[in-house]
Design a protein around this motif. Structure first.
Motif, PDB file in Angstrom:
ATOM      1  N   UNK A 596      38.477  30.467  36.599  1.00 20.56           N
ATOM      2  CA  UNK A 596      37.401  31.448  36.770  1.00 20.56           C
ATOM      3  C   UNK A 596      37.174  32.277  35.512  1.00 20.56           C
ATOM      4  N   UNK A 597      37.047  31.585  34.404  1.00 24.80           N
ATOM      5  CA  UNK A 597      36.743  32.267  33.145  1.00 24.80           C
ATOM      6  C   UNK A 597      37.831  33.197  32.666  1.00 24.80           C
ATOM      7  N   UNK A 598      39.066  32.908  33.048  1.00 23.55           N
ATOM      8  CA  UNK A 598      40.187  33.733  32.601  1.00 23.55           C
ATOM      9  C   UNK A 598      40.558  34.841  33.555  1.00 23.55           C
ATOM     10  N   UNK A 599      39.823  34.989  34.660  1.00 22.95           N
ATOM     11  CA  UNK A 599      40.172  36.024  35.633  1.00 22.95           C
ATOM     12  C   UNK A 599      41.517  35.735  36.282  1.00 22.95           C
ATOM     13  N   UNK A 600      41.835  34.436  36.450  1.00 23.84           N
ATOM     14  CA  UNK A 600      43.094  34.006  37.039  1.00 23.84           C
ATOM     15  C   UNK A 600      43.724  32.948  36.145  1.00 23.84           C
ATOM     16  N   UNK A 601      45.011  32.716  36.354  1.00 21.43           N
ATOM     17  CA  UNK A 601      45.697  31.640  35.646  1.00 21.43           C
ATOM     18  C   UNK A 601      46.835  31.144  36.509  1.00 21.43           C
ATOM     19  N   UNK A 602      47.143  29.868  36.383  1.00 28.63           N
ATOM     20  CA  UNK A 602      48.307  29.283  37.030  1.00 28.63           C
ATOM     21  C   UNK A 602      49.352  28.996  35.960  1.00 28.63           C
ATOM     22  N   UNK A 653      54.197  27.155  41.524  1.00 28.82           N
ATOM     23  CA  UNK A 653      53.706  27.773  40.287  1.00 28.82           C
ATOM     24  C   UNK A 653      53.563  29.263  40.553  1.00 28.82           C
ATOM     25  N   UNK A 654      53.057  29.982  39.576  1.00 29.58           N
ATOM     26  CA  UNK A 654      52.788  31.410  39.757  1.00 29.58           C
ATOM     27  C   UNK A 654      51.309  31.671  39.479  1.00 29.58           C
ATOM     28  N   UNK A 655      50.685  32.410  40.374  1.00 28.74           N
ATOM     29  CA  UNK A 655      49.283  32.778  40.206  1.00 28.74           C
ATOM     30  C   UNK A 655      49.232  34.138  39.528  1.00 28.74           C
ATOM     31  N   UNK A 656      48.609  34.181  38.352  1.00 27.23           N
ATOM     32  CA  UNK A 656      48.528  35.411  37.558  1.00 27.23           C
ATOM     33  C   UNK A 656      47.115  35.962  37.650  1.00 27.23           C
ATOM     34  N   UNK A 672      49.843  40.958  36.955  1.00 25.86           N
ATOM     35  CA  UNK A 672      51.025  40.598  37.723  1.00 25.86           C
ATOM     36  C   UNK A 672      50.825  39.208  38.315  1.00 25.86           C
ATOM     37  N   UNK A 673      51.874  38.656  38.894  1.00 29.68           N
ATOM     38  CA  UNK A 673      51.753  37.304  39.427  1.00 29.68           C
ATOM     39  C   UNK A 673      52.340  37.226  40.827  1.00 29.68           C
TER      40      UNK A 673
END
Length: 796
Positions: A596-602, A653-656, A672-673
Motif C-alpha cells: 500500500x505504497x509503504x503504509x504497511x510492510x511485511x 511474519x511481522x506486519x509493520x 510498531x509491528x
C-alpha cells in the motif's frame, strides 16, 4: 580549593573572620535579574561561607541549598541564621566531593559569590553546575575584577581573559556592576561544541613535538587555556638529543609546575598529520604519576591550567588539533569529528592509571554510584552469585564509557551507553545495561580460572568476566571494527586487569587459533544480536561449556544460554533482551515486502518471503475479526506469545505499520509491528485491544484479537486464535517471570530430518533449531526468567 586551602578556610571561619558583606546593590541586582519563578524556586549557593547570601535568597522566596567545604563556616551559618527557614546547610567540596546531596531535579538559580577565583578546575565546575540548571535558570558569579583590585590581592579576582573564558558557551551573558564587583548572569546551556583548530602557519619544513597526557586522581585530563583562546595539552618541541618522553616531562614542569619521573612517562603513540601543509609528527606521552602543585608557570602563554572531565570534552570549545588527536589516542571517541591522522601505536608497557578517589577516608561519587548500580542489579535477582556481585561492585564501568557522566555510566536500569553509531545514526557498539550483562555472566556459570571467548568488544563486559573468573581467568575479546578494538585496548590499558586480550577479527570465525585453549573455551558470550549461530562458536567451546548469546528467532531476540553436548547445543536459560546488530559476515537483513505504497510492510526474518500477489487488493476489502477470549492486565508479559507464534506457525511474519491507527486500517501503532501469517492473497495478524478502562492500571484490561483479510482470512484467523489459546493454556503464567520456555536444541546444518528430535524446526544457514513447547507433546525444563520488555503498560 586544595585540601591545604581547606585547613586555612577552617581556621579563617573559626577565628570569627568574614568576607565582604552582601551589598545593597548586589541584592537589588539578584532580585531584578533572578526573580523567584512562579510557584517557588530552588537555589544553590556554592561556597556559602557563613550564609549571608543564602539567607537573602531564602528571603526572596527561594528554597536554598547552601554548601561549603569548611565545617566551621557551616557551624556559624547555622547559628547566625537559625531563624531562617527554607535553607539546607550542606557540607560539600564542589570540586572534589560527592554531589549526592544536591537535588536531582536541578536548580533555578546557582550562585558563586567571592569564591570562583579560588576554584582550581573552573571549567569543569561551571560545566557541572550548568548541567544542574533547570530550563530558564541562571548561574550567577559575583567576583572582584583584577583591574580594580590591588596587585597583592589579584589572586582573589578575575582578569578579563578569565571572564571571557567563564562566559564562553552560554546562550546569554549579562555583566552587571555592584560597587566594583562584577555580577555575571549566565543563562542557557553551558555548551560550546568542541572544535579542533590550528595555530598560525609555521615556517619550518617539518614540525615535531611531544604532548603530555596527564590525569588527576579522579581520571580528569589536564588542559591549559592558551592566550590564543584554545585548549592545549602540556608539551612542546624536543631539545637537542632529548627523547620524546623526556621532553614531555620537562615541558610539563616548565608549563604547569607538575613534576614527573621519566620512568612514569610512556610514549604510547606517534601521530602523523600536517599543519597548513607542513608535515607534523607528534609523540603522545602518557604520564602515569606526578607530584607538585598546579600553577600557571608561563602566564604569557596560558590563561590557566585545570583538569577536565572526559565526558565534558565534547563541549569545551576550541582545542588545538594535536591535543585533540592525542586525547583521542588515549580515550577514543570522547572528542567527536576530528580531522584525519595516521597513528602508530607503540607497545608501551605501562601500568593502569587510577581514576576515581573520594574524600580522604570516604568513597567517591563513582564508588557510591557503582555500589548503588550493583545493589539495583542484585535486588532485581540478576546477580545471585558472589563472584558476579563482586565484579559489579569492583570493575569501574565509567572508565569504559568516558563520553557520559557518572550517573549515566552507572544507571542501574535498562539504559545502555551507546559508544558508536554508523552513518545513519544507528547504534553499532554500546555498553549494555548492567542487569543484562550480569544475567549473561551468571548464565556462563564460570569456575575459577575460566578462559572465555567474547564476541563484540568494549572492555567493560570482558573485565566483568575476567573478575568473576578470578586471578587465573582470561578473556579473548574480538570485534570486526578496528576503531572499537583500538578503543577497547586503550581502555584496558588505562583501567584493566591485564587478563583481557582484544583482537580485531570477524567474530563468526571464532578466536585466532593460537588463542584457543586446548580443549576449547570454558565459556563464550556473544554481545550483539545474531540471526545465526556460527559453527566456530560451537567448535571452539569445550564439552559442557556454555555459549550465551542473543539469538533472533522470527525477529524476536532472546539471550539464550546453550550447553555443548557433542555436536548439539542444548538451551538451558532464556532472557528477553535486545542488542546492537551483527556487522560481520553473518549479518542478515530481514526480507521486507512493502504494501500500500509503504503504509504497511511485511518482515520475513526467517525463511523466504511468502507470495503477496493479490494481498493489497485483499487489504482494501472486507475485514474479518475474531476475539480470542484471552485477556491480560497492565504490565503483563507477552513476549513468550510472540516467540511461540514465531516458532510454531508456518508462513509467520511481522506486519509493520508505518501509519498510526488513526491513518490506517490495522490498529497497530505507528512504526510498531504485530505477529502475522500470510496465505494466498490473504493475511491475518494479532493485536491487543483495550476492553476495560479505569483510573488505575490495575483496573484496565486488554484482549487479544485477530484481524484478517482475503478469502483465506477466516482460516488464517482461526490458526492464530488457536495459537493464542494454546499459549494461554500451556505457556502463560501468572508471574511475568514464570512463563514456560521451550526445550530447544541446536543441530548443525545438514542434519537429516530423521536425526532431529520431534518438534518445530527453524532452519538457519549454519544450524537447525528444534523447539518443543509444552502442549505440543513435549516436556519442559525448569522455569526461567523475565524481563519487562513487551509488556502492556499504562497508556497502551
Amino acid at each position: 580549593m586544595t585540601h591545604t586551602a581547606r585547613d586555612e578556610w577552617e581556621q579563617h571561619y573559626s577565628d570569627g573572620r568574614n568576607f565582604r558583606q552582601v551589598g545593597e546593590r548586589e541584592r537589588e541586582l539578584l532580585a531584578e535579574h533572578t526573580p523567584v519563578p512562579n510557584g517557588g524556586g530552588l537555589a544553590l549557593d556554592v561556597g556559602c561561607g557563613t550564609g549571608e547570601l543564602a539567607a537573602y535568597l531564602a528571603a526572596l522566596g527561594y528554597t536554598v541549598d547552601a554548601c561549603d567545604f569548611a565545617d566551621s563556616a557551616l557551624a556559624r551559618a547555622r547559628v547566625e541564621h537559625a531563624c531562617v527557614e527554607g535553607v539546607r546547610w550542606l557540607h560539600l567540596d564542589i570540586e572534589r566531593g560527592d554531589p549526592t546531596q544536591l537535588r536531582e531535579e536541578g536548580y533555578d538559580l546557582v550562585t558563586l559569590r567571592l569564591m570562583y577565583p579560588f576554584v582550581q578546575d573552573r571549567g569543569r565546575v561551571v560545566h557541572g553546575l550548568g548541567e544542574r540548571l533547570r530550563d530558564g535558570g541562571a548561574l550567577v558569579v559575583i567576583t572582584p575584577v583584577a583591574a580594580n583590585t590591588p596587585e597583592e590581592r589579584r589572586g582573589i579576582a578575575l582578569d578579563e581573559d578569565e571572564i571571557a573564558v567563564l562566559a564562553a558557551g552560554w546562550e546569554t551573558v549579562e555583566r552587571l556592576d555592584a560597587d566594583g564587583l562584577a555580577v555575571l548572569v549566565l543563562r542557557g546551556p553551558c555548551h560550546a561544541d568542541t572544535r579542533a583548530v590550528e595555530k598560525r602557519p609555521a615556517t619550518a619544513h617539518a614540525l615535531t613535538g611531544a604532548l603530555a597526557v596527564v590525569t588527576d586522581d579522579a581520571g580528569r585530563v589536564l588542559l591549559g587555556r592558551s592566550r590564543r583562546g584554545m585548549l592545549e595539552l602540556p608539551g612542546g618541541k624536543t631539545s637537542g638529543p632529548e627523547d620524546f618522553a623526556a621532553a614531555a616531562v620537562r615541558e610539563l614542569a616548565e608549563e604547569t609546575g607538575l613534576v614527573a619521573d621519566p620512568a612514569d612517562a610512556h610514549t604510547v603513540t606517534m601521530l602523523v598529520d600536517d599543519s597548513h601543509g607542513i608535515p607534523r609528527l607528534t609523540a603522545v606521552v602518557r604520564i602515569t604519576a606526578w607530584t607538585g602543585t598546579l600553577t600557571n608557570a608561563e602566564a604569557d602563554k596560558s590563561v590557566r591550567w585545570e583538569f577536565f572531565d572526559l565526558h565534558a570534552l565534547a563541549c569545551v570549545g576550541d582545542v588545538f588539533v594535536p591535543a585533540a588527536l592525542a586525547i583521542d589516542s588515549v580515550w577514543p571517541g570522547v572528542i567527536p569529528d576530528l580531522p584525519p591522522v595516521v597513528s602508530y601505536p607503540l607497545a608501551a608497557d605501562r601500568p593502569p592509571v587510577p581514576g576515581e578517589p573520594g574524600e580522604p577516608g570516604e568513597p567517591g561519587e563513582a564508588v557510591r554510584l557503582r555500589q548503588a548500580m550493583a545493589q539495583t542489579v542484585i535486588d532485581g535477582g540478576w546477580a545471585p552469585s558472589e563472584p558476579v556481585r563482586d565484579a559489579l561492585r569492583t570493575v569501574p564501568r565509567h572508565r569504559f564509557a568516558p563520553e557520559v557522566n557518572l550517573a549515566a555510566a552507572y544507571d542501574g536500569g535498562d539504559r545502555a551507553v551507546i559508544t558508536r553509531r554508523d552513518e545513519t545514526g544507528t547504534a553499532i557498539s554500546s555498553v549494555s545495561a548492567a542487569w543484562l550483562q550480569a544475567d549473561m555472566l551468571e548464565s556462563l556459570r564460570l569456575g575459577p580460572g575460566a578462559i572465555v571467548f567474547e564476541a563484540g568488544s568494549g572492555g567493560y563486559n570482558a573485565e566483568l568476566i575476567a573478575h568473576a573468573a578470578g586471578p587465573e581467568g582470561r578473556v579473548v575479546s574480538v570485534d570486526i571494527d578496528p576503531w572499537v578494538v583500538r578503543r577497547t585496548r586503550a581502555f584496558l590499558t588505562e583501567a584493566g586487569s591485564g587478563r583481557v586480550t582484544a583482537v580485531e577479527a570477524d567474530a563468526p570465525l571464532g578466536a585466532p587459533a593460537h588463542l584457543v585453549p586446548r580443549g576449547g573455551f570454558d565459556g563464550s558470550v556473544i554481545t550483539y544480536n545474531c540471526w545465526d549461530i556460527a559453527p566456530a562458536w560451537r567448535e571452539q567451546l569445550a564439552e559442557g561449556g556454555r555459549l550465551v548469546m542473543p539469538l533472533e528467532m522470527g525477529g524476536y531476540t532472546r539471550a539464550i544460554a546453550f550447553e555443548r553436548r557433542g555436536e548439539v547445543l542444548h538451551a538451558r536459560r532464556f532472557t528477553n533482551c535486545g542488542f546492537v546488530r551483527d556487522q560481520g559476515q553473518q549479518a542478515r537483513p530481514a526480507l521486507v515486502v512493502s504494501l500500500l505504497g509503504g503504509a504497511l510492510a511485511l518482515r520475513f526474518d526467517d525463511g523466504s518471503a511468502a507470495g503477496t500477489e493479490g494481498l493489497e487488493e485483499a487489504l482494501r476489502g472486507r475485514r474479518h475479526e475474531v476475539a480470542t477470549g484471552v485477556t491480560m492486565g497492565a504490565n503483563s508479559y507477552f513476549g513468550s506469545l510472540q516467540l511461540y507464534a514465531a516458532t510454531t506457525l508456518s508462513g509467520f511474519c511481522r506486519l509493520v505499520a508505518h501509519q498510526g491507527p488513526e491513518e490506517g486500517m490495522t490498529g497497530i501503532a505507528k512504526n510498531r509491528d504485530a505477529p502475522a501469517i500470510v496465505g494466498e492473497a490473504s493475511l491475518a495478524y494479532l493485536l491487543h485491544v483495550q476492553t476495560k478502562g479505569g483510573d488505575s492500571p490495575q483496573g484496565k484490561e486488554w484482549e487479544w484479537v485477530v484481524r484478517a483479510f482475503g478469502e483465506q482470512g477466516p482460516e488464517l484467523a482461526e490458526r492464530l486464535v488457536a495459537t493464542v489459546r494454546a499459549w494461554d493454556r500451556h505457556i502463560r503464567a501468572d508471574g511475568n517471570d514464570q512463563h514456560a520456555d521451550p526445550v530447544l536444541t541446536v543441530h548443525p546444518a545438514g542434519t537429516p530430518d530423521d536425526a532431529l528430535p520431534a518438534g518445530d524446526v527453524l532452519d538457519k544457514l549454519h544450524c537447525r533449531l528444534v523447539f518443543r513447547w509444552p502442549g505440543r507433546d513435549a516436556v519442559l525444563p525448569g522455569p526461567v526468567d523475565r524481563p519487562e520488555a513487551d509488556v502492556v503498560a499504562e497508556g497502551v
